[in-house]
Design a protein around this motif. Structure first.
Motif, PDB file in Angstrom:
ATOM      1  N   LEU A  71      20.724  16.436  15.951  1.00 41.85           N
ATOM      2  CA  LEU A  71      20.111  17.333  14.971  1.00 41.85           C
ATOM      3  C   LEU A  71      19.046  16.602  14.161  1.00 41.85           C
ATOM      4  O   LEU A  71      17.976  17.146  13.896  1.00 41.85           O
ATOM      5  CB  LEU A  71      21.175  17.907  14.033  1.00 41.85           C
ATOM      6  CG  LEU A  71      20.658  18.828  12.921  1.00 41.85           C
ATOM      7  CD1 LEU A  71      19.909  20.020  13.501  1.00 41.85           C
ATOM      8  CD2 LEU A  71      21.811  19.302  12.025  1.00 41.85           C
ATOM      9  N   GLN A  72      19.338  15.360  13.762  1.00 42.47           N
ATOM     10  CA  GLN A  72      18.338  14.586  13.027  1.00 42.47           C
ATOM     11  C   GLN A  72      17.082  14.367  13.868  1.00 42.47           C
ATOM     12  O   GLN A  72      15.963  14.451  13.362  1.00 42.47           O
ATOM     13  CB  GLN A  72      18.926  13.234  12.609  1.00 42.47           C
ATOM     14  CG  GLN A  72      19.920  13.314  11.469  1.00 42.47           C
ATOM     15  CD  GLN A  72      20.568  11.971  11.192  1.00 42.47           C
ATOM     16  OE1 GLN A  72      20.889  11.208  12.104  1.00 42.47           O
ATOM     17  NE2 GLN A  72      20.788  11.669   9.913  1.00 42.47           N
TER      18      GLN A  72
ATOM     19  N   LEU B 286      15.158  17.710  13.923  1.00 45.45           N
ATOM     20  CA  LEU B 286      14.483  17.969  12.653  1.00 45.45           C
ATOM     21  C   LEU B 286      13.275  17.051  12.475  1.00 45.45           C
ATOM     22  O   LEU B 286      12.216  17.486  12.005  1.00 45.45           O
ATOM     23  CB  LEU B 286      15.459  17.778  11.495  1.00 45.45           C
ATOM     24  CG  LEU B 286      16.561  18.833  11.370  1.00 45.45           C
ATOM     25  CD1 LEU B 286      17.611  18.388  10.360  1.00 45.45           C
ATOM     26  CD2 LEU B 286      15.978  20.184  10.980  1.00 45.45           C
TER      27      LEU B 286
ATOM     28  N   ARG C 275      13.923  24.516   3.343  1.00 44.35           N
ATOM     29  CA  ARG C 275      12.851  23.989   4.179  1.00 44.35           C
ATOM     30  C   ARG C 275      12.437  24.934   5.311  1.00 44.35           C
ATOM     31  O   ARG C 275      11.282  24.960   5.733  1.00 44.35           O
ATOM     32  CB  ARG C 275      13.294  22.664   4.824  1.00 44.35           C
ATOM     33  CG  ARG C 275      13.844  21.628   3.868  1.00 44.35           C
ATOM     34  CD  ARG C 275      12.779  21.152   2.915  1.00 44.35           C
ATOM     35  NE  ARG C 275      13.220  20.011   2.130  1.00 44.35           N
ATOM     36  CZ  ARG C 275      12.995  19.875   0.845  1.00 44.35           C
ATOM     37  NH1 ARG C 275      12.355  20.825   0.172  1.00 44.35           N
ATOM     38  NH2 ARG C 275      13.409  18.802   0.198  1.00 44.35           N
ATOM     39  N   ARG C 276      13.376  25.688   5.804  1.00 45.67           N
ATOM     40  CA  ARG C 276      13.177  26.393   7.072  1.00 45.67           C
ATOM     41  C   ARG C 276      12.117  27.479   7.012  1.00 45.67           C
ATOM     42  O   ARG C 276      11.057  27.372   7.638  1.00 45.67           O
ATOM     43  CB  ARG C 276      14.515  26.968   7.524  1.00 45.67           C
ATOM     44  CG  ARG C 276      14.491  27.610   8.905  1.00 45.67           C
ATOM     45  CD  ARG C 276      15.857  28.228   9.188  1.00 45.67           C
ATOM     46  NE  ARG C 276      15.991  28.715  10.545  1.00 45.67           N
ATOM     47  CZ  ARG C 276      17.054  29.394  10.973  1.00 45.67           C
ATOM     48  NH1 ARG C 276      18.063  29.644  10.141  1.00 45.67           N
ATOM     49  NH2 ARG C 276      17.112  29.820  12.221  1.00 45.67           N
TER      50      ARG C 276
ATOM     51  N   ALA D 200      11.458  17.636   5.520  1.00 46.52           N
ATOM     52  CA  ALA D 200      12.511  17.970   6.474  1.00 46.52           C
ATOM     53  C   ALA D 200      12.773  16.822   7.436  1.00 46.52           C
ATOM     54  O   ALA D 200      13.902  16.602   7.876  1.00 46.52           O
ATOM     55  CB  ALA D 200      12.137  19.227   7.247  1.00 46.52           C
TER      56      ALA D 200
ATOM     57  N   SER E 130      16.530  13.164   6.090  1.00 48.26           N
ATOM     58  CA  SER E 130      17.752  12.959   6.858  1.00 48.26           C
ATOM     59  C   SER E 130      17.739  11.656   7.651  1.00 48.26           C
ATOM     60  O   SER E 130      18.696  11.347   8.355  1.00 48.26           O
ATOM     61  CB  SER E 130      17.957  14.134   7.830  1.00 48.26           C
ATOM     62  OG  SER E 130      16.895  14.194   8.764  1.00 48.26           O
TER      63      SER E 130
ATOM     64  N   ARG F  18      10.673  25.484  14.553  1.00 50.24           N
ATOM     65  CA  ARG F  18      11.375  25.379  13.270  1.00 50.24           C
ATOM     66  C   ARG F  18      12.330  26.537  13.040  1.00 50.24           C
ATOM     67  O   ARG F  18      13.406  26.364  12.454  1.00 50.24           O
ATOM     68  CB  ARG F  18      10.364  25.301  12.115  1.00 50.24           C
ATOM     69  CG  ARG F  18      11.034  25.027  10.770  1.00 50.24           C
ATOM     70  CD  ARG F  18      11.714  23.667  10.780  1.00 50.24           C
ATOM     71  NE  ARG F  18      12.571  23.407   9.631  1.00 50.24           N
ATOM     72  CZ  ARG F  18      13.870  23.640   9.592  1.00 50.24           C
ATOM     73  NH1 ARG F  18      14.477  24.191  10.641  1.00 50.24           N
ATOM     74  NH2 ARG F  18      14.593  23.333   8.537  1.00 50.24           N
TER      75      ARG F  18
ATOM     76  N   GLU G 205      18.836  25.435   8.535  1.00 48.06           N
ATOM     77  CA  GLU G 205      18.369  24.971   7.229  1.00 48.06           C
ATOM     78  C   GLU G 205      18.947  23.594   6.935  1.00 48.06           C
ATOM     79  O   GLU G 205      20.069  23.294   7.334  1.00 48.06           O
ATOM     80  CB  GLU G 205      18.797  25.974   6.145  1.00 48.06           C
ATOM     81  CG  GLU G 205      18.372  25.602   4.737  1.00 48.06           C
ATOM     82  CD  GLU G 205      16.873  25.446   4.626  1.00 48.06           C
ATOM     83  OE1 GLU G 205      16.416  24.291   4.599  1.00 48.06           O
ATOM     84  OE2 GLU G 205      16.174  26.457   4.594  1.00 48.06           O
ATOM     85  N   THR G 206      18.167  22.750   6.250  1.00 51.98           N
ATOM     86  CA  THR G 206      18.605  21.382   5.975  1.00 51.98           C
ATOM     87  C   THR G 206      18.693  21.073   4.496  1.00 51.98           C
ATOM     88  O   THR G 206      19.315  20.091   4.115  1.00 51.98           O
ATOM     89  CB  THR G 206      17.628  20.365   6.606  1.00 51.98           C
ATOM     90  OG1 THR G 206      16.303  20.595   6.066  1.00 51.98           O
ATOM     91  CG2 THR G 206      17.594  20.514   8.109  1.00 51.98           C
ATOM     92  N   TRP G 207      18.064  21.877   3.650  1.00 52.72           N
ATOM     93  CA  TRP G 207      17.984  21.561   2.221  1.00 52.72           C
ATOM     94  C   TRP G 207      19.042  22.328   1.460  1.00 52.72           C
ATOM     95  O   TRP G 207      19.004  23.546   1.367  1.00 52.72           O
ATOM     96  CB  TRP G 207      16.610  21.907   1.699  1.00 52.72           C
ATOM     97  CG  TRP G 207      16.418  21.695   0.208  1.00 52.72           C
ATOM     98  CD1 TRP G 207      16.055  22.648  -0.693  1.00 52.72           C
ATOM     99  CD2 TRP G 207      16.547  20.482  -0.520  1.00 52.72           C
ATOM    100  NE1 TRP G 207      15.941  22.101  -1.940  1.00 52.72           N
ATOM    101  CE2 TRP G 207      16.235  20.760  -1.869  1.00 52.72           C
ATOM    102  CE3 TRP G 207      16.892  19.182  -0.176  1.00 52.72           C
ATOM    103  CZ2 TRP G 207      16.259  19.797  -2.861  1.00 52.72           C
ATOM    104  CZ3 TRP G 207      16.920  18.207  -1.163  1.00 52.72           C
ATOM    105  CH2 TRP G 207      16.599  18.530  -2.485  1.00 52.72           C
TER     106      TRP G 207
END
Length: 408
Positions: free
Chosen positions: A29-30, A33, A96-97, A144, A148, A206, A211-213
């Motif tokens: 996943l990292q 992203l 972020r997304r 983004a 991470s 994207r 979502e990451t945030w």
């Protein structure tokens, strides 16, 4: 309430890693992203450089001189901080997304529209609006990507992000301008349409990722707003965020000034050395359009390796020392970048010159450096806005160069 200045990670977290180990340190996943942010920056650089590559064709299309056409470059750079501030704030507040997806779709629309303009005024208006959209891409994409990334791998990946910028302007935009534009009836318009397609791919990329945030801390001791209490209304969350934003400006205005000055210097270095380099080679050195584009490709290959090298060694030498050494290399090679008249000598000189330019950017692209300095809750707003304010301050670089005799 006293809040400590954001700190760069300790030395034990910034040791120099083998690039393979830096790559293996990231989860799937990292990686996804990171490469999504990289792709957004890649498409962003392609879109910006389209004007630089088609200056002479635009002269003929709109019956304008080079100074007038480069106004489009200046307007794009001038308006980028507006987009960075708007979309950076939205990203830090809502995630972020979807702000990045919406922003990328705006770029698609404006790149497509550029290819359909019929007057020079329309061209300037579309490129001005494009500057607003473009301004948000860097902050959202790098936030983004970098937030991470483990600290020990951050410099290496920062250099790769810088390589995305170079890849957009050399390995794709220049290739499209060299092999596609001269061979189709729409000529210069096609380079913008290709850019729209690339950005559309980025939006899809994207949208497929999660979502990451997630802001999970309170204002106590951090510039982060609470979102973990489901009873908190959306209005109260926004109020808390705005209080946090105001406090951040009051406490860290000196940090903003420092970073804007730094990005201004680096933007002058980058835009001043590459935006009109193909025009310089044609007008001053007498190269054909094909030879000028090929020399530009050679120079930007050096830039790609320079970005990765600068980012990697900054993990060991530190951001400051790496930047100073890279600037000294640029100073020593400036003559080899512009003096030679032979194609080979000029291309090789430009290659090593751009290696130094992007070594400086690789550590600072500021993907790593600005992300580390940024207040934690504003890793889209702060890096994106200060970087674009630097771009705005350097916005006249192309027109200053046009005023020099070698571009007439």
């Amino acid at each position: 309430m006293t809040i400590a200045l954001p700190r760069i990670p300790s030395q034990k977290d910034t040791r120099l890693l083998n690039p393979y180990r830096a790559f293996k340190n990231l989860t799937l996943l990292q990686q996804a992203l990171f490469w999504c942010g990289w792709f957004a920056w890649f498409a962003d650089s392609y879109d910006f450089f389209c004007v630089s590559l088609t200056v002479l064709r635009l002269n003929d299309q709109f019956d304008e001189d080079t100074h007038s056409v480069t106004t489009a470059i200046t307007l794009t750079l001038l308006l980028r901080p507006v987009g960075a501030a708007i979309f950076g704030t939205l990203s830090d507040r809502y995630g972020r997304r979807w702000p990045l997806v919406i922003l990328t779709l705006l770029v698609v629309a404006l790149q497509t529209g550029t290819g359909f303009v019929t007057t020079f005024r329309e061209f300037l208006v579309v490129r001005s609006l494009f500057g607003i959209a473009m301004g948000g891409i860097w902050g959202l994409g790098t936030a983004a990507s970098m937030e991470s990334i483990p600290a020990s791998s951050r410099g290496f990946y920062s250099g790769i992000i810088q390589g995305g910028y170079v890849g957009g302007i050399s390995l794709l935009a220049t290739v499209v301008n060299l092999f596609l534009v001269p061979k189709v009836p729409q000529t210069w318009r096609t380079i913008y349409w290709v850019g729209a397609g690339i950005s559309a791919m980025g939006a899809i990329f994207r949208a497929l990722l999660p979502e990451t945030w997630v802001a999970t801390h309170s204002l106590k001791g951090q510039y982060l707003f609470t979102t973990t209490t489901y009873r908190t209304s959306r209005t109260e969350k926004t109020r808390t965020f705005l209080r946090s934003l105001t406090q951040m400006f009051k406490e860290h205005w000196k940090l903003w000034v420092y970073c804007v000055l730094l990005t201004t210097a680096l933007n002058f270095l980058a835009h001043g050395s590459q935006d009109l380099y193909t025009t310089f080679m044609q007008n001053s050195k007498g190269f054909s359009a094909d030879d000028a584009n090929k020399a530009n490709i050679v120079s930007q290959i050096g830039a790609i390796f320079g970005g990765m090298f600068g980012g990697l060694v900054s993990q060991s030498l530190g951001r400051r020392i790496t930047l100073i050494l890279a600037c000294l290399q640029v100073l020593c090679l400036a003559g080899r970048w512009i003096v030679p008249s032979a194609w080979g000598a000029l291309a090789v000189g430009a290659c090593f010159f751009q290696f130094g330019v992007h070594s400086a950017w690789g550590m600072c692209t500021m993907a790593a450096h600005l992300n580390e300095l940024s207040p934690p809750a504003f890793r889209a707003l702060f890096p994106g806005t200060v970087q674009q304010l630097g771009a705005m301050a350097s916005s006249a670089a192309a027109q200053i160069e046009v005023g020099a005799t070698f571009l007439h």
